[in-house]
Motif scaffolding. Structure first.
Motif, PDB file in Angstrom:
ATOM      1  N   GLY A 104       0.785  -1.220   0.000  1.00  0.00           N
ATOM      2  CA  GLY A 104       0.000   0.000   0.000  1.00  0.00           C
ATOM      3  C   GLY A 104       0.822   1.277   0.000  1.00  0.00           C
ATOM      4  O   GLY A 104       0.506   2.236  -0.712  1.00  0.00           O
ATOM      5  N   MET A 105       1.885   1.345   0.818  1.00  0.00           N
ATOM      6  CA  MET A 105       2.679   2.567   0.910  1.00  0.00           C
ATOM      7  C   MET A 105       3.384   2.864  -0.417  1.00  0.00           C
ATOM      8  O   MET A 105       3.381   4.004  -0.892  1.00  0.00           O
ATOM      9  CB  MET A 105       3.716   2.432   2.024  1.00  0.00           C
ATOM     10  CG  MET A 105       3.109   2.391   3.425  1.00  0.00           C
ATOM     11  SD  MET A 105       2.240   3.921   3.849  1.00  0.00           S
ATOM     12  CE  MET A 105       3.630   5.039   3.943  1.00  0.00           C
ATOM     13  N   LEU A 106       3.967   1.828  -1.016  1.00  0.00           N
ATOM     14  CA  LEU A 106       4.640   2.019  -2.299  1.00  0.00           C
ATOM     15  C   LEU A 106       3.631   2.396  -3.376  1.00  0.00           C
ATOM     16  O   LEU A 106       3.903   3.241  -4.243  1.00  0.00           O
ATOM     17  CB  LEU A 106       5.377   0.736  -2.693  1.00  0.00           C
ATOM     18  CG  LEU A 106       6.288   0.803  -3.922  1.00  0.00           C
ATOM     19  CD1 LEU A 106       7.294   1.935  -3.798  1.00  0.00           C
ATOM     20  CD2 LEU A 106       6.996  -0.525  -4.132  1.00  0.00           C
ATOM     21  N   GLN A 107       2.441   1.824  -3.300  1.00  0.00           N
ATOM     22  CA  GLN A 107       1.373   2.161  -4.251  1.00  0.00           C
ATOM     23  C   GLN A 107       1.016   3.647  -4.165  1.00  0.00           C
ATOM     24  O   GLN A 107       0.844   4.320  -5.190  1.00  0.00           O
ATOM     25  CB  GLN A 107       0.127   1.319  -3.967  1.00  0.00           C
ATOM     26  CG  GLN A 107      -1.044   1.633  -4.873  1.00  0.00           C
ATOM     27  CD  GLN A 107      -2.315   0.920  -4.436  1.00  0.00           C
ATOM     28  OE1 GLN A 107      -2.287   0.016  -3.598  1.00  0.00           O
ATOM     29  NE2 GLN A 107      -3.449   1.329  -4.997  1.00  0.00           N
ATOM     30  N   SER A 108       0.930   4.180  -2.946  1.00  0.00           N
ATOM     31  CA  SER A 108       0.574   5.597  -2.769  1.00  0.00           C
ATOM     32  C   SER A 108       1.635   6.515  -3.369  1.00  0.00           C
ATOM     33  O   SER A 108       1.314   7.530  -4.007  1.00  0.00           O
ATOM     34  CB  SER A 108       0.400   5.908  -1.278  1.00  0.00           C
ATOM     35  OG  SER A 108      -0.652   5.144  -0.737  1.00  0.00           O
ATOM     36  N   VAL A 109       2.898   6.159  -3.157  1.00  0.00           N
ATOM     37  CA  VAL A 109       3.989   6.972  -3.725  1.00  0.00           C
ATOM     38  C   VAL A 109       3.911   6.963  -5.247  1.00  0.00           C
ATOM     39  O   VAL A 109       4.027   8.006  -5.907  1.00  0.00           O
ATOM     40  CB  VAL A 109       5.357   6.430  -3.253  1.00  0.00           C
ATOM     41  CG1 VAL A 109       6.495   7.148  -3.989  1.00  0.00           C
ATOM     42  CG2 VAL A 109       5.517   6.615  -1.748  1.00  0.00           C
ATOM     43  N   LEU A 110       3.691   5.790  -5.816  1.00  0.00           N
ATOM     44  CA  LEU A 110       3.632   5.669  -7.270  1.00  0.00           C
ATOM     45  C   LEU A 110       2.427   6.424  -7.844  1.00  0.00           C
ATOM     46  O   LEU A 110       2.522   7.036  -8.908  1.00  0.00           O
ATOM     47  CB  LEU A 110       3.570   4.193  -7.676  1.00  0.00           C
ATOM     48  CG  LEU A 110       4.808   3.348  -7.353  1.00  0.00           C
ATOM     49  CD1 LEU A 110       4.596   1.911  -7.818  1.00  0.00           C
ATOM     50  CD2 LEU A 110       6.057   3.923  -7.975  1.00  0.00           C
ATOM     51  N   GLU A 111       1.286   6.371  -7.150  1.00  0.00           N
ATOM     52  CA  GLU A 111       0.094   7.079  -7.639  1.00  0.00           C
ATOM     53  C   GLU A 111       0.345   8.576  -7.689  1.00  0.00           C
ATOM     54  O   GLU A 111      -0.043   9.260  -8.646  1.00  0.00           O
ATOM     55  CB  GLU A 111      -1.103   6.771  -6.732  1.00  0.00           C
ATOM     56  CG  GLU A 111      -1.689   5.380  -6.973  1.00  0.00           C
ATOM     57  CD  GLU A 111      -2.827   5.085  -6.017  1.00  0.00           C
ATOM     58  OE1 GLU A 111      -2.886   5.729  -4.935  1.00  0.00           O
ATOM     59  OE2 GLU A 111      -3.640   4.201  -6.341  1.00  0.00           O
ATOM     60  N   HIS A 112       0.980   9.114  -6.660  1.00  0.00           N
ATOM     61  CA  HIS A 112       1.271  10.551  -6.632  1.00  0.00           C
ATOM     62  C   HIS A 112       2.203  10.940  -7.771  1.00  0.00           C
ATOM     63  O   HIS A 112       1.963  11.936  -8.481  1.00  0.00           O
ATOM     64  CB  HIS A 112       1.900  10.933  -5.290  1.00  0.00           C
ATOM     65  CG  HIS A 112       2.340  12.358  -5.232  1.00  0.00           C
ATOM     66  ND1 HIS A 112       1.450  13.411  -5.107  1.00  0.00           N
ATOM     67  CD2 HIS A 112       3.581  12.928  -5.305  1.00  0.00           C
ATOM     68  CE1 HIS A 112       2.110  14.551  -5.092  1.00  0.00           C
ATOM     69  NE2 HIS A 112       3.410  14.290  -5.216  1.00  0.00           N
ATOM     70  N   MET A 113       3.235  10.165  -8.002  1.00  0.00           N
ATOM     71  CA  MET A 113       4.183  10.488  -9.062  1.00  0.00           C
ATOM     72  C   MET A 113       3.571  10.250 -10.440  1.00  0.00           C
ATOM     73  O   MET A 113       3.923  10.934 -11.404  1.00  0.00           O
ATOM     74  CB  MET A 113       5.453   9.657  -8.889  1.00  0.00           C
ATOM     75  CG  MET A 113       6.202   9.943  -7.597  1.00  0.00           C
ATOM     76  SD  MET A 113       6.619  11.690  -7.359  1.00  0.00           S
ATOM     77  CE  MET A 113       7.911  11.890  -8.572  1.00  0.00           C
ATOM     78  N   ARG A 114       2.644   9.309 -10.538  1.00  0.00           N
ATOM     79  CA  ARG A 114       1.933   9.109 -11.809  1.00  0.00           C
ATOM     80  C   ARG A 114       1.128  10.353 -12.165  1.00  0.00           C
ATOM     81  O   ARG A 114       1.081  10.784 -13.319  1.00  0.00           O
ATOM     82  CB  ARG A 114       1.030   7.870 -11.700  1.00  0.00           C
ATOM     83  CG  ARG A 114       0.380   7.401 -13.021  1.00  0.00           C
ATOM     84  CD  ARG A 114      -1.007   7.964 -13.237  1.00  0.00           C
ATOM     85  NE  ARG A 114      -1.849   7.916 -12.080  1.00  0.00           N
ATOM     86  CZ  ARG A 114      -2.635   6.864 -11.767  1.00  0.00           C
ATOM     87  NH1 ARG A 114      -2.660   5.809 -12.543  1.00  0.00           N
ATOM     88  NH2 ARG A 114      -3.399   6.897 -10.687  1.00  0.00           N
ATOM     89  N   ASP A 115       0.476  10.943 -11.162  1.00  0.00           N
ATOM     90  CA  ASP A 115      -0.286  12.171 -11.393  1.00  0.00           C
ATOM     91  C   ASP A 115       0.638  13.310 -11.842  1.00  0.00           C
ATOM     92  O   ASP A 115       0.282  14.109 -12.714  1.00  0.00           O
ATOM     93  CB  ASP A 115      -1.039  12.575 -10.120  1.00  0.00           C
ATOM     94  CG  ASP A 115      -2.155  11.599  -9.768  1.00  0.00           C
ATOM     95  OD1 ASP A 115      -2.577  10.847 -10.669  1.00  0.00           O
ATOM     96  OD2 ASP A 115      -2.582  11.580  -8.604  1.00  0.00           O
ATOM     97  N   ARG A 116       1.813  13.377 -11.256  1.00  0.00           N
ATOM     98  CA  ARG A 116       2.771  14.406 -11.670  1.00  0.00           C
ATOM     99  C   ARG A 116       3.243  14.161 -13.108  1.00  0.00           C
ATOM    100  O   ARG A 116       3.447  15.109 -13.865  1.00  0.00           O
ATOM    101  CB  ARG A 116       3.965  14.407 -10.719  1.00  0.00           C
ATOM    102  CG  ARG A 116       3.701  15.098  -9.390  1.00  0.00           C
ATOM    103  CD  ARG A 116       4.980  15.257  -8.608  1.00  0.00           C
ATOM    104  NE  ARG A 116       5.979  15.996  -9.376  1.00  0.00           N
ATOM    105  CZ  ARG A 116       7.260  16.082  -9.034  1.00  0.00           C
ATOM    106  NH1 ARG A 116       7.694  15.491  -7.925  1.00  0.00           N
ATOM    107  NH2 ARG A 116       8.105  16.769  -9.782  1.00  0.00           N
TER     108      ARG A 116
END
Length: 927
Positions: free
Chosen positions: A817-829
């Motif tokens: 979950g934590m790694l998923q959240s980081v990736l989602e934020h950077m995907r949006d960027r």
């Protein structure tokens, strides 16, 4: 002797042929002669003179005027093209046969050629939409195909082949819409994003105002769907980099790339909604042969065949040679036609001489004679391109290409020139534009329209290309992957409206967006250093002739001596048979078996065996060898811990196996990604963005961006301490990068270990570009920094967005979950091309990267703020965000401001819709 002169006292090819008399026993069915063509003993030096002056005023439409030298302001002139009266074709061609008697009957002779005929049972609104799109009637072959038993009712599958431009897509469109009108879903599969986007626009226009015929109840409503709009037909595109929010539940017609289609079918099977799929259409069915993507098309179809849920499967292509085998595989009706609505006359151009070539066999025979240096050929040239005194046109191929392109423009028609590389496209476009008529001779109206094209390009975020700035006023442009999608759209639209008369493109365009032309000119038949395949060569030549705009199409293949015989063999060669790519060397079988286990389509050995029987591979491989291959592959999946064998003998996918399928990866790539993520979980560099961007970079990144080693070294030297830690974790040594930059050679990739080293370095090099883009450096600046073309940078972003979405699904499935959240934020960027504070603004169309930052700096910091702004107030802000422009004054500046005002209106309108949607969501949450 009879007077054979035309209406203006001059002769054209058609004038001569029209006044000859033939005993014609059949017209549309007449075949061109393949053998026993008369052998002429005369050579080019024996041709009598004077040469005929050919008039452009023929009232019959087929015009080949004598083109006087076209002089541009800098003095470059296109060479004259001489036509020899005594060697004009003496036999009737396809074109003259069509003129003697119409080859296509109309609705008055055959009422079933009207889509309003009761036998098709189409709603009046759809028929009217087709008419508005230029389809007032259909061809006899289309009618025959549609009326095949059980096709219109969806009870039988269909495989068919028709030439490029022969109208094959309409058959599939009608059958697909029949299913959708019955409230079934449809998937339309196309190989390229450009084709998906083009088809999306067309289909949305075709179904506008058309309602489905069956009411539904308890249908879930998406937040992105009008809640009162269950009967309208929803057409949505699914492709890498798509901004669509809709899911499978939200669509009636999904227009997708091959990869997205496979994912949608997996989703439908897993959530139990596969019965809603009424039809799947596979355009360019020959893509099953593609080594990299073809097996995905076979996987998609095989799963649907295994479900036995009456999903109609329709496959079509212009280059199928074994339709009967494919029809057997799909249990489908088979139909083939060679009908072309526009006859195409074909020519070989060699050493400044133009040879009429009625058949590929004639071409091959003549090519062999010319290569051997024979003074006499079976058919002598009937036109000659005069040699040029300009050093730019000394090469006979270049000289002929420029002369033919300029002649086409003089006749008032359009030309499409194919080149081997992007660099050749730009240089050839420049040469042709220099030889076009001077601007002072052009109509003011067309000049204004071309200026509008320049304004449209100038208003894009990447600015105006220097070469296009010079060529477009002359009516010439180039079109290749080095341009951004927006630039290519502007150029294609201008060409379609005849504002631009000549487009110079790479060979790959023939398989991409549809840009037909009166005359197609091939500057050789190579893609890079390699000869194109027979299928692509036919697609390029098939672009000649515009239905409804031209009576005839012309195809010219301009060859160097070394390529003559090879091109002749290509033209004579049969299209390769379509074969399965599920073989072990192409790695498709492992993904096929893993997917059916994950979606629970087959879990027992017997079910897997039945699934394999549904594949195309089963129809082409020894069955014993196939059984051995399947058992070996299953054992490998178990060894890799992707699949386990239960006590009851059934196979179950592990968490890792499910994550691999969820991310749309092959098992091999999935294991590589898993290894990367496990290292990241042990030591993730959180004080630098490079680690995330590296994880976002596609595993198969070789080919996305070639490494420029001096640039790579420069960027590595600029890395901070945290960036060097990422470099170390990835296994990259700065010393190795420095050695490669000094050696000026490429990475070896002979062994598996060398391939792994190359993959790591390519991924990090791509990650450097992603870092810059996410930090608001515009695409054109990144392109210049890394010395690549901006279109390739844009494609890189779109590819990485799709891969990033897969990585997020991978982490979700693995419960990270934590790694998923980081990736989602950077995907949006990555989507926004901006830092975190601009993510809200970046939801608005045209407000990305630098534009979003300029909005922020000028006080527009939210969707609401933009929605409440006046469009005219945004124009000065948009001007600040534009890249450096050429100086423009007076009327030109006014037109440029008009373009920006239009963009501002679109931005404000989109911001209002976003704001309303946000308000609606907030209300739903409160309730």
């Amino acid at each position: 002797m009879d007077d054979l002169s035309g209406p203006q006292g001059f002769n054209t090819t058609v004038d001569v042929i029209r006044k000859q008399k033939y005993n014609v026993t059949t017209t549309a069915g007449m075949k061109r002669r393949l053998v026993d063509e008369p052998v002429y003993s005369s050579t080019i030096d024996k041709i009598p003179s004077p040469l005929l002056e050919i008039s452009s005023n023929s009232h019959h439409g087929f015009k080949r005027p004598r083109v006087e030298a076209s002089a541009a302001s800098d003095g470059l002139r296109a060479s004259k093209i001489d036509t020899f009266d005594s060697l004009l074709p003496k036999e009737p061609t396809i074109y003259t046969q069509r003129k003697l008697a119409a080859s296509t009957p109309g609705v008055s002779q055959n009422p079933q050629l009207s889509l309003s005929h009761p036998c098709y049972d189409l709603p009046e609104a759809l028929v009217q939409n087709f008419a508005s799109l230029g389809i007032s009637s259909i061809y006899p072959w289309q009618s025959t195909c549609l009326l095949g038993r059980d096709l219109l009712t969806g009870e039988k599958n269909l495989v068919y082949s028709a030439p490029t431009g022969g109208g094959k897509s309409l058959v599939a469109d009608v059958l697909m819409l029949k299913r959708v009108l019955e409230n079934k879903k449809a998937i339309l599969v196309l190989p390229y994003v450009a084709l998906v986007q083009e088809k999306l626009k067309w289909l949305r226009r075709a179904v506008a105002g058309v309602e489905k015929g069956i009411e539904t109840s308890n249908q879930p409503t998406s937040r992105y769907q009008n809640q009162n709009d269950h009967r309208s037909i929803r057409v949505v595109g699914f492709f890498g980099g798509s901004k669509a929010r809709e899911t499978w539940a939200d669509v009636d017609i999904a227009v997708c790339t091959i990869e997205k289609a496979n994912s949608l079918v997996n989703t439908a099977i897993e959530d139990g909604s596969s019965h809603e799929l009424g039809v799947i259409v596979l355009d360019e069915l020959h893509m099953i042969n593609d080594d990299h993507r073809g097996y995905l098309m076979e996987l998609t179809v095989t799963k649907l065949l295994s479900l036995e849920q009456n999903t109609q499967i329709i496959g079509m292509s212009a280059t199928l040679s074994n339709t009967s085998v494919l029809a057997e595989w799909l249990d489908a009706r088979c139909y083939q036609t060679n009908y072309k609505p526009i006859p195409i006359e074909e020519y070989l151009v060699y050493d400044n001489k133009v040879y009429p070539v009625s058949t590929s066999r004639t071409f091959l025979r003549m090519a062999s004679q010319l290569k051997e240096g024979q003074s006499e050929t079976q058919i002598p040239p009937y036109r000659r391109v005069q040699s040029s005194r300009y050093k730019q046109l000394v090469n006979p191929v270049t000289n002929a290409v420029v002369a033919l392109a300029v002649e086409t423009n003089t006749m008032g028609y359009s030309a499409l020139v194919f080149c081997a590389s992007r660099a050749a496209c730009q240089s050839t476009a420049s040469l042709i534009s220099e030889a076009m008529p001077p601007l002072g001779e052009l109509d003011a109206g067309i000049l204004n329209q071309r200026e509008d094209v320049l304004y449209s390009l100038r208003s894009l975020a990447v600015g105006l290309d220097e070469v296009l700035e010079k060529t477009i006023p002359r009516g010439v442009a180039f079109h290749h992957a080095g341009l951004t999608t927006e630039e290519r759209d502007v150029i294609a639209e201008a060409y379609d409206r005849k504002v631009l008369k000549v487009i110079v493109a790479t060979c790959s365009l023939a398989a991409g967006i549809n840009l037909p032309a009166r005359r197609v000119i091939l500057q050789g038949a190579r893609m890079g250093r390699d000869l194109v395949g027979p299928a692509l060569l036919r697609q390029m030549r098939g672009r000649a002739g515009r239905k409804g705009k031209d009576e005839i199409g012309e195809s010219y293949v301009c060859c160097q001596k070394d390529d003559l015989e090879e091109v002749g063999q290509l033209l004579e060669a049969d299209t390769p048979a379509t074969r399965s790519c599920l073989t072990p060397e192409k790695r498709g079988i492992s993904r096929a078996l893993l997917e059916v286990v994950v979606v629970r389509l087959a879990s027992h050995p017997g079910a897997i065996e039945e699934y394999i029987r549904r594949t195309l591979l089963y129809h082409s491989m020894d069955h014993h060898d196939l059984d051995v291959m399947v058992q070996t592959t299953i054992a490998e999946l178990m060894t890799s811990k992707l699949v386990t064998l239960g006590l009851d003998g059934s196979f179950t996918a592990t968490l890792l196996g499910q994550a691999v399928v969820a991310a749309s990866l092959t098992p091999e790539d999935g294991l590589f990604v898993h290894s990367d993520f496990e290292r990241a979980l042990r030591a993730f560099v959180m004080d630098n963005e490079m680690h995330v961007f590296y994880l976002f970079t596609p595993v198969q990144s070789i080919g996305l961006s070639d490494i420029n080693w001096p640039v790579f070294r420069r960027e590595v030297e600029r890395l901070e301490e945290s960036g060097l830690r990422v470099l170390n974790f990835c296994g990259i040594s700065p010393a190795f990068v420095n050695r490669m930059a000094n050696s000026a050679r490429q990475l070896p990739q002979a062994s598996q270990n060398e391939k792994e080293v190359a993959r790591v370095h390519h991924r990090f090099y791509v990650a450097l570009q992603l870092r810059d883009l996410c930090n608001e450096i515009p695409i054109h600046v990144v392109a210049k920094k890394y010395e690549v073309q901006r279109g390739l940078v844009q494609n890189l972003v779109q590819t990485c967005e799709g891969f990033a979405a897969g990585m997020i699904k991978f982490c979700a499935q693995m419960q990270w979950g934590m790694l998923q959240s980081v990736l989602e934020h950077m995907r949006d960027r990555l989507k926004a091309g901006a830092k975190s504070d601009l993510l809200e603004l970046a939801q608005i169309p045209f407000v990305k990267s630098r534009t979003a930052r300029v909005f922020w700096e000028n006080g527009l910091r939210s969707v609401r703020g933009v929605a409440e702004a006046e469009p005219r107030d945004l124009v000065p802000i948009l001007l600040l965000a534009q890249p450096k422009k050429s100086k423009i004054n007076g009327d030109d500046e006014s037109k440029y401001h008009q373009k920006l005002t239009l963009k501002a209106e679109i931005i404000v309108s989109a911001a209002n819709r976003l704001w309303e949607r946000q308000q609606r969501v907030d209300v739903e949450v409160d309730i």
